[in-house]
Design an enzyme around this catalytic site. Structure first.
Site: not given
Ligand code: 4NP
Length: 165
Positions: A9, A15, A126
């Site tokens: 991800c 995720r 997300d």
């Molecule tokens: P992930 O979620 O991609 O599912 O781990 C996110 C975690 C952090 C961020 C965006 C999505 N961020 O912008 O910091």
């Protein structure tokens, strides 16, 4: 040789660690620990070294799943190392393939939701800037997709050239 699955991800704190730990939970339930190995990574460097997000951990715990791991960044070497690389959304998919300009590994990279058997979603959304319901939905969707992926692996779908370089 065991199959090596990599879940990817953006941040590797919501995720993809959920997908990795849900898959490990299903692998354990099915006694397939010798046959399938899971890891996860993020396309960004934002959260390198961090544990899974607390809100994600809470959502997984409601379904009896413990989230373990520390975030790391996806690396071009992962394209060689893993047999199947599961992107949570289309942006992750494009970012992974941007490290494969010649398309040598394109056959290994798949969208996670392609394996859902009950949800019509094309991407795992997300949840980072949303509320509790979004985190709960990620777990529900990933339980579906991981179950479908495991069934496909068990039925020999990936035994062909799919997993070869
Ligand atoms: P992930 O979620 O991609 O599912 O781990 C996110 C975690 C952090 C961020 C965006 C999505 N961020 O912008 O910091």
């Amino acid at each position: 040789m065991p199959y090596k699955l990599l879940f990817v991800c953006l941040g590797n704190i919501c995720r993809s660690p959920s997908a990795e730990n849900i898959m490990n939970y299903l692998i354990e339930q099915n006694n397939l620990g010798e046959e399938i190995i899971c890891d996860s990574a993020g396309t960004s460097s934002y959260h390198i070294g961090s544990s899974p997000d607390r809100r994600m951990t809470a959502a997984a715990a409601k379904r009896g799943i413990t989230l373990q791991g520390q975030a790391r960044q996806f690396d071009a070497l992962d394209l060689h190392e893993f047999d199947i690389i599961l992107a949570m959304d289309k942006e992750n998919y494009r970012d992974i393939l941007s490290l494969d300009p010649q398309g040598r590994f394109q056959h290994k990279v798949r969208l996670m939701c392609d394996f859902c058997r009950h949800h019509p979603d094309a991407e795992v959304p997300d949840p980072y800037y949303g509320g509790v319901a979004g985190f709960d939905y990620v777990i529900e969707l990933l339980l579906d997709a991981c179950g479908g992926l495991l069934a496909d692996i068990q039925s020999g779908q990936f035994q062909s050239a799919d997993v070869k370089e």
